[in-house]
Design a protein around this motif. Structure first.
Motif, short mmCIF file in Angstrom:
data_model
loop_
_atom_site.label_atom_id
_atom_site.label_comp_id
_atom_site.label_asym_id
_atom_site.label_seq_id
_atom_site.Cartn_x
_atom_site.Cartn_y
_atom_site.Cartn_z
N LYS A 98 10.13 9.12 29.75
CA LYS A 98 10.46 7.74 30.10
C LYS A 98 10.69 6.92 28.82
CE LYS A 98 7.87 7.95 34.43
NZ LYS A 98 6.78 7.39 35.25
N PRO A 99 11.34 5.77 28.94
CA PRO A 99 11.64 4.95 27.74
C PRO A 99 10.40 4.28 27.18
CG PRO A 99 12.30 3.79 29.71
CD PRO A 99 11.91 5.18 30.16
N VAL A 100 9.43 5.10 26.78
CA VAL A 100 8.20 4.58 26.19
C VAL A 100 7.94 5.36 24.90
CG1 VAL A 100 5.72 4.21 26.48
CG2 VAL A 100 7.24 4.06 28.47
N GLN A 101 7.73 4.65 23.82
CA GLN A 101 7.47 5.29 22.54
C GLN A 101 6.10 5.96 22.55
OE1 GLN A 101 9.72 5.47 20.02
NE2 GLN A 101 11.19 4.36 21.30
N ARG A 102 5.98 7.01 21.76
CA ARG A 102 4.70 7.73 21.72
C ARG A 102 3.56 6.84 21.20
NH1 ARG A 102 4.93 14.14 20.20
NH2 ARG A 102 6.57 14.76 21.67
N TYR A 103 3.88 6.00 20.23
CA TYR A 103 2.82 5.13 19.70
C TYR A 103 2.32 4.16 20.77
CZ TYR A 103 5.79 0.97 19.23
OH TYR A 103 6.57 -0.12 19.49
N GLU A 104 3.21 3.76 21.70
CA GLU A 104 2.80 2.87 22.79
C GLU A 104 1.87 3.60 23.75
OE1 GLU A 104 6.17 -0.23 23.84
OE2 GLU A 104 7.00 1.81 23.83
N ILE A 105 2.15 4.88 24.00
CA ILE A 105 1.28 5.68 24.86
C ILE A 105 -0.11 5.80 24.23
CG2 ILE A 105 0.90 7.96 25.86
CD1 ILE A 105 3.93 8.30 25.97
N ALA A 106 -0.14 6.15 22.93
CA ALA A 106 -1.42 6.34 22.24
C ALA A 106 -2.22 5.04 22.17
CB ALA A 106 -1.16 6.88 20.83
N LEU A 107 -1.58 3.97 21.74
CA LEU A 107 -2.29 2.69 21.62
C LEU A 107 -2.71 2.16 22.99
CD1 LEU A 107 -0.24 0.82 18.85
CD2 LEU A 107 -2.49 1.90 18.64
N GLY A 108 -1.85 2.34 23.99
CA GLY A 108 -2.19 1.88 25.34
C GLY A 108 -3.41 2.59 25.88
N LYS A 109 -3.48 3.91 25.67
CA LYS A 109 -4.64 4.66 26.15
C LYS A 109 -5.90 4.28 25.40
CE LYS A 109 -2.34 8.70 28.10
NZ LYS A 109 -2.98 8.52 29.41
N PHE A 110 -5.77 4.08 24.08
CA PHE A 110 -6.94 3.68 23.30
C PHE A 110 -7.45 2.30 23.72
CE2 PHE A 110 -8.61 1.22 19.71
CZ PHE A 110 -9.72 1.97 19.41
N LEU A 111 -6.55 1.35 23.85
CA LEU A 111 -6.95 -0.02 24.20
C LEU A 111 -7.51 -0.09 25.62
CD1 LEU A 111 -3.96 -2.01 22.63
CD2 LEU A 111 -6.32 -1.84 21.77
N GLY A 112 -6.95 0.67 26.54
CA GLY A 112 -7.47 0.67 27.91
C GLY A 112 -8.87 1.23 27.98
N THR A 113 -9.09 2.37 27.32
CA THR A 113 -10.43 2.96 27.28
C THR A 113 -11.39 2.09 26.48
OG1 THR A 113 -9.42 5.16 27.36
CG2 THR A 113 -11.75 5.05 26.77
N GLY A 114 -10.90 1.53 25.37
CA GLY A 114 -11.75 0.67 24.53
C GLY A 114 -12.20 -0.57 25.26
#
Length: 277
Positions: A98-114
């Motif tokens: 999907k049109p989502v950058q890998r860094y957005e996936i990583a940061l999104g998962k970190f921030l959601g869990t954080g």
């Protein structure tokens, strides 16, 4: 990225490890509250001001120490498979195209869990502080700073565990991170013994462990912030034992912990971006 944060937050709430952690937290807080209640009741029947000033801070330190352990347990095992489990199951393949950058996936998962872990830690800290304040009347100084440091503890562990999940299998990552946490705890106790015995070698060993994993150093800082030991003549007695802090970690250790988080999140983003999936 906002959508990934929301999804990750909801996933964190639904994990089985959260239920286990909630059961452990409820059992601990229940027993802790009962214990504090009966200690305070005994002092009400047989007042001893000096002994109270020694025991109550120890009860607070005990609660925060093991409370931090439960929160850390949740941080490690909720984040151990954040990336690796999705790679192993193939779920990540449905996201990356999907049109989502890998860094957005990583940061999104970190921030959601954080975000989830920060709220959990804040609630835990609030309940422990409330129990101590209501039952013992102990005046706690700098509660907002202590709260911030308490919530920083699981974030530190999350950053390292999240980074590990980009290169290690889920189970291996969980074991490695738990060993790092154990290293920090043991190092903190060794440093505490070193200050008590005035042994420079033990002190330096504990400091080295704190540099490898600064979680325990944050706990020792919290104890000093809450008890305002600098102006307390009973400081030496309050800080004795494995749950005390004979020497206050400097503000630079807090700065180091924040930079530690930033470094490992940056490394996680880099490794995830380079990984062949």
């Amino acid at each position: 990225m906002l959508a990934i944060i929301k999804i990750t937050f909801r996933e964190a709430l639904g994990r089985k490890v959260v239920l286990i952690s909630l059961v452990l937290a409820a059992a601990f807080l229940g027993l802790y509250g009962v214990g504090v209640h009966f200690v305070a009741k005994d002092f009400t029947s047989h007042p001893s001001p000096v002994l109270e000033q020694m025991i109550y801070p120890q009860l607070l330190s005990f609660g925060l120490y093991f409370g931090g352990f439960i929160v850390s347990f949740l941080a490690i095992f909720s984040a151990a498979g954040t990336i690796s489990s999705e790679i192993e199951s193939g779920i990540i393949q449905t996201i990356i195209p999907k049109p989502v950058q890998r860094y957005e996936i990583a940061l999104g998962k970190f921030l959601g869990t954080g975000l989830f872990l920060a709220l959990y830690a804040a609630l835990f800290f609030g309940i422990i502080s409330l129990i101590i304040n209501l039952k013992t009347g102990l005046v706690l100084n700098g509660q907002w700073l202590a709260l911030a440091l308490f919530t920083l503890q699981p974030i530190v562990l999350l950053a390292v565990t999240f980074c590990g999940s980009t290169i290690l299998p889920t189970i291996v990552n969980g074991v490695v991170m738990f060993m790092l946490y154990a290293l920090a705890v043991i190092g903190g106790m060794v440093e505490q013994i070193g200050w008590f015995m005035n042994n420079a070698s033990l002190q330096q060993t504990g400091i080295l462990a704190s540099l490898i994993m600064p979680v325990d150093a944050l706990y020792r800082k919290i104890v000093h912030v809450l008890l305002n030991t600098a102006t307390n003549p009973l400081q030496a007695f309050q800080q004795m034992g494995p749950f005390g802090s004979m020497a206050e970690p400097s503000v630079w250790m807090v700065v180091y912990a924040v930079l530690y988080v930033i470094f490992f999140i940056g490394l996680a983003v880099y490794l995830f971006g380079k990984r062949d999936i």
